[in-house]
Design a protein around this motif. Sequence first.
Motif, PDB file in Angstrom:
ATOM      1  N   TYR A 148       0.867  -1.183   0.000  1.00 14.11           N
ATOM      2  CA  TYR A 148       0.000   0.000   0.000  1.00 14.11           C
ATOM      3  C   TYR A 148       0.900   1.229   0.000  1.00 14.11           C
ATOM      4  CZ  TYR A 148      -3.179   3.563   1.851  1.00 14.11           C
ATOM      5  OH  TYR A 148      -3.906   4.707   2.050  1.00 14.11           O
ATOM      6  N   ARG A 149       0.646   2.125  -0.891  1.00 14.41           N
ATOM      7  CA  ARG A 149       1.450   3.345  -0.930  1.00 14.41           C
ATOM      8  C   ARG A 149       0.572   4.545  -0.642  1.00 14.41           C
ATOM      9  NH1 ARG A 149       3.036   4.091  -7.335  1.00 14.41           N
ATOM     10  NH2 ARG A 149       0.902   4.286  -8.150  1.00 14.41           N
ATOM     11  N   GLN A 150       1.169   5.530  -0.002  1.00 12.49           N
ATOM     12  CA  GLN A 150       0.412   6.695   0.437  1.00 12.49           C
ATOM     13  C   GLN A 150       1.342   7.896   0.480  1.00 12.49           C
ATOM     14  OE1 GLN A 150      -0.955   6.736   4.598  1.00 12.49           O
ATOM     15  NE2 GLN A 150      -3.015   7.162   3.846  1.00 12.49           N
ATOM     16  N   THR A 151       0.845   9.046   0.099  1.00 12.30           N
ATOM     17  CA  THR A 151       1.644  10.267   0.153  1.00 12.30           C
ATOM     18  C   THR A 151       1.731  10.764   1.593  1.00 12.30           C
ATOM     19  OG1 THR A 151       1.002  10.897  -2.095  1.00 12.30           O
ATOM     20  CG2 THR A 151       1.860  12.635  -0.668  1.00 12.30           C
ATOM     21  N   ARG A 152       2.923  10.971   2.048  1.00  9.40           N
ATOM     22  CA  ARG A 152       3.168  11.535   3.372  1.00  9.40           C
ATOM     23  C   ARG A 152       4.069  12.764   3.229  1.00  9.40           C
ATOM     24  NH1 ARG A 152       1.825   8.213   7.889  1.00  9.40           N
ATOM     25  NH2 ARG A 152       0.302   6.685   7.127  1.00  9.40           N
ATOM     26  N   ILE A 153       4.141  13.532   4.303  1.00  7.27           N
ATOM     27  CA  ILE A 153       4.967  14.740   4.316  1.00  7.27           C
ATOM     28  C   ILE A 153       6.213  14.464   5.142  1.00  7.27           C
ATOM     29  CG2 ILE A 153       5.063  17.187   4.858  1.00  7.27           C
ATOM     30  CD1 ILE A 153       3.117  16.432   2.636  1.00  7.27           C
ATOM     31  N   GLY A 154       7.359  14.742   4.546  1.00  7.44           N
ATOM     32  CA  GLY A 154       8.619  14.441   5.194  1.00  7.44           C
ATOM     33  C   GLY A 154       9.382  15.670   5.629  1.00  7.44           C
ATOM     34  N   TYR A 155      10.688  15.563   5.579  1.00  8.06           N
ATOM     35  CA  TYR A 155      11.601  16.600   6.073  1.00  8.06           C
ATOM     36  C   TYR A 155      11.333  17.939   5.396  1.00  8.06           C
ATOM     37  CZ  TYR A 155      16.158  18.798   7.042  1.00  8.06           C
ATOM     38  OH  TYR A 155      17.162  19.644   7.435  1.00  8.06           O
ATOM     39  N   ARG A 156      11.089  18.951   6.223  1.00 10.28           N
ATOM     40  CA  ARG A 156      10.832  20.326   5.766  1.00 10.28           C
ATOM     41  C   ARG A 156       9.668  20.412   4.788  1.00 10.28           C
ATOM     42  NH1 ARG A 156      16.866  23.134   5.152  1.00 10.28           N
ATOM     43  NH2 ARG A 156      17.416  22.959   7.377  1.00 10.28           N
ATOM     44  N   GLY A 157       8.663  19.562   4.989  1.00  8.44           N
ATOM     45  CA  GLY A 157       7.447  19.648   4.198  1.00  8.44           C
ATOM     46  C   GLY A 157       7.511  19.005   2.837  1.00  8.44           C
ATOM     47  N   THR A 158       8.546  18.203   2.562  1.00 11.68           N
ATOM     48  CA  THR A 158       8.678  17.558   1.252  1.00 11.68           C
ATOM     49  C   THR A 158       7.782  16.320   1.172  1.00 11.68           C
ATOM     50  OG1 THR A 158      10.983  18.279   1.119  1.00 11.68           O
ATOM     51  CG2 THR A 158      10.291  16.527  -0.378  1.00 11.68           C
ATOM     52  N   PRO A 159       6.889  16.236   0.191  1.00 11.76           N
ATOM     53  CA  PRO A 159       6.040  15.036   0.058  1.00 11.76           C
ATOM     54  C   PRO A 159       6.861  13.844  -0.441  1.00 11.76           C
ATOM     55  CG  PRO A 159       5.123  16.928  -1.139  1.00 11.76           C
ATOM     56  CD  PRO A 159       6.527  17.273  -0.793  1.00 11.76           C
ATOM     57  N   PHE A 160       6.474  12.651  -0.038  1.00  3.13           N
ATOM     58  CA  PHE A 160       7.101  11.438  -0.553  1.00  3.13           C
ATOM     59  C   PHE A 160       6.081  10.301  -0.482  1.00  3.13           C
ATOM     60  CE2 PHE A 160       7.680  11.085   3.978  1.00  3.13           C
ATOM     61  CZ  PHE A 160       7.634   9.727   4.256  1.00  3.13           C
ATOM     62  N   THR A 161       6.359   9.233  -1.192  1.00  4.34           N
ATOM     63  CA  THR A 161       5.470   8.071  -1.206  1.00  4.34           C
ATOM     64  C   THR A 161       5.950   7.063  -0.167  1.00  4.34           C
ATOM     65  OG1 THR A 161       4.957   8.372  -3.546  1.00  4.34           O
ATOM     66  CG2 THR A 161       4.518   6.203  -2.591  1.00  4.34           C
ATOM     67  N   LEU A 162       5.103   6.797   0.803  1.00  2.00           N
ATOM     68  CA  LEU A 162       5.422   5.850   1.867  1.00  2.00           C
ATOM     69  C   LEU A 162       4.868   4.473   1.505  1.00  2.00           C
ATOM     70  CD1 LEU A 162       5.324   6.271   5.646  1.00  2.00           C
ATOM     71  CD2 LEU A 162       3.710   4.634   4.673  1.00  2.00           C
ATOM     72  N   TRP A 163       5.646   3.430   1.795  1.00  2.00           N
ATOM     73  CA  TRP A 163       5.258   2.062   1.479  1.00  2.00           C
ATOM     74  C   TRP A 163       4.970   1.274   2.748  1.00  2.00           C
ATOM     75  CZ3 TRP A 163       4.503   0.508  -3.487  1.00  2.00           C
ATOM     76  CH2 TRP A 163       5.019   1.341  -4.499  1.00  2.00           C
ATOM     77  N   LYS A 164       3.893   0.495   2.719  1.00  2.00           N
ATOM     78  CA  LYS A 164       3.546  -0.386   3.824  1.00  2.00           C
ATOM     79  C   LYS A 164       2.909  -1.648   3.237  1.00  2.00           C
ATOM     80  CE  LYS A 164       1.547   1.376   7.457  1.00  2.00           C
ATOM     81  NZ  LYS A 164       0.578   2.070   8.343  1.00  2.00           N
ATOM     82  N   PHE A 165       2.888  -2.709   4.024  1.00  2.00           N
ATOM     83  CA  PHE A 165       2.052  -3.837   3.647  1.00  2.00           C
ATOM     84  C   PHE A 165       0.596  -3.443   3.869  1.00  2.00           C
ATOM     85  CE2 PHE A 165       5.853  -6.580   4.498  1.00  2.00           C
ATOM     86  CZ  PHE A 165       5.954  -7.076   3.206  1.00  2.00           C
ATOM     87  N   ARG A 166      -0.264  -3.793   2.937  1.00  6.60           N
ATOM     88  CA  ARG A 166      -1.674  -3.421   3.037  1.00  6.60           C
ATOM     89  C   ARG A 166      -2.323  -4.143   4.217  1.00  6.60           C
ATOM     90  NH1 ARG A 166      -6.125  -5.786   1.096  1.00  6.60           N
ATOM     91  NH2 ARG A 166      -4.849  -7.224  -0.152  1.00  6.60           N
TER      92      ARG A 166
END
Length: 502
Positions: free
Chosen positions: A344-362
């Motif tokens: 499962y992938r989801q957009t999260r906010i990272g260091y200094r507000g940079t968006p990235f795609t986070l990966w998890k098992f669904r």
Amino acid sequence: MRHHQPDNSATGLVRRPTAAPRPIGRRETSRWYPPLAVAADVSGVFVPVLTVYGLAAEPRPLAAAAVATVSWVTVRVIHHRYRPRSLGETRGLLPTVHDWLIFLGLLAGLRAVTGEQSAVASALAALLPSLLITATTGALIHRHLLAQRHRAQAVRRVLVVGEPGPVDEVTAQLAARTDHAYVVIGTVLVGDAGELTSGVPEMGRLPAAVDRSPAIPDLIPEGPDGSTVLAAARRQDADLVLVAPGCLLTGERLRRVCWAVQDAGLRLAVASGLSEVALRRLTVSTAAGLNLLHIAPPLRNGPQPALKSVLDRVAAGVALVALSPLLLTLALAVSLDSRGPALYRQTRIGYRGTPFTLWKFRTMVADAESRRPELEGLNEHLSGPLFKIRRDPRVTRLGRFLRRTSLDELPQLVNVLRGQMSLVGPRPPLPEEVARYGAVELRRLGVKPGITGPWQVSGRSDLSWDEGLALDLFYTDNWSVTGDLDVLARTFRAVVDGRGAY
């Protein structure tokens, strides 16, 4: 460490001690702490060294065990590890590792001087149990002391002196947690205006202005302020007087109150007004008679952040290779358990507000996001932007197991390898959560988010939004590599415990 909610009794924010009154200046703790710590250190070295050297047919096992034991206890004594006042105050993992490394260096020096010829492998195998046994004993003592503190035992009875506003703030901060030694049993307020809102008993009040009459010091040696404070401290059997300075209690007046308290044999502390700043960032200096408190800036640049980044990526790469069979097995299990992709992938906010795609098992059904609006009314985190339901109907059978064991987080090792996340850091927020952030909440984006962190090892979803935010902000401003190692060590217990994982 877990934050505890304030006491909801009639006294509001005050933890009321249940133990019998104690003499002034005395803090009761279990008397078996020092003997247990010494016994664990002695047995943790003597028995393993004697056993390993005997089985390996090394020369003079008894002498080696005796020398190693004396050396280990000496290192611990030099660093004051057996002081009753300090035992149990922390888990002691990092100090134990520090002592153990010095212990190895000391024995290496003795080995070079004496020409001792035992195998290095035998020596390390014999000495490793001392690290494990001492660390475990320290953790057990710490847990026992925390349990006592939760029952308002093994505490210092504190009388707080200051204006109503600062006194309420200090009292609320102390009452919000039970992982410290202080319980407020009374106050002495300064000034004629204002009342307490915390419900702490008022034991006296100092006037807004002090009488400078020269006759008063002759009649009352400690002065009118000191006399009132001492009378309240004796009446409440206080162990400590905590002064919260303000515009009405500063300079010469504060100095005279300190004289009076200390001349009477009471311990004294002054609240600086700072909170959530790690002790290692504070230093004290003197200039023109003033005591200055210096605060080191948070670690943002330099060798420690660089080391953290290298360790993160190396550890993530090694873990991905070592855990690849488990990852493949879990991916197959998720695919077979319910319809939908394994990851499962989801957009999260990272260091200094940079968006990235986070990966998890669904862990949810495939249409979980589209079903969220109909579940908004069941959200259990109404005080903040988080959306959490203890028994979310969208979570699959396997998903509950993955969440409880945190195995669903393992694909985030890829995010760490790519530099988007860290092994340790605040929880990575969703874009809609960040959209509701204020200036304070945005500060938690000052470091990379982590797979684990203070939120995860302190109760996870059982924490309120404010408690989780406080943990993340403290980490953001006070993180260190050694602190990250401590969080990683606590993560294993949090995963086994499974508390707050839903």
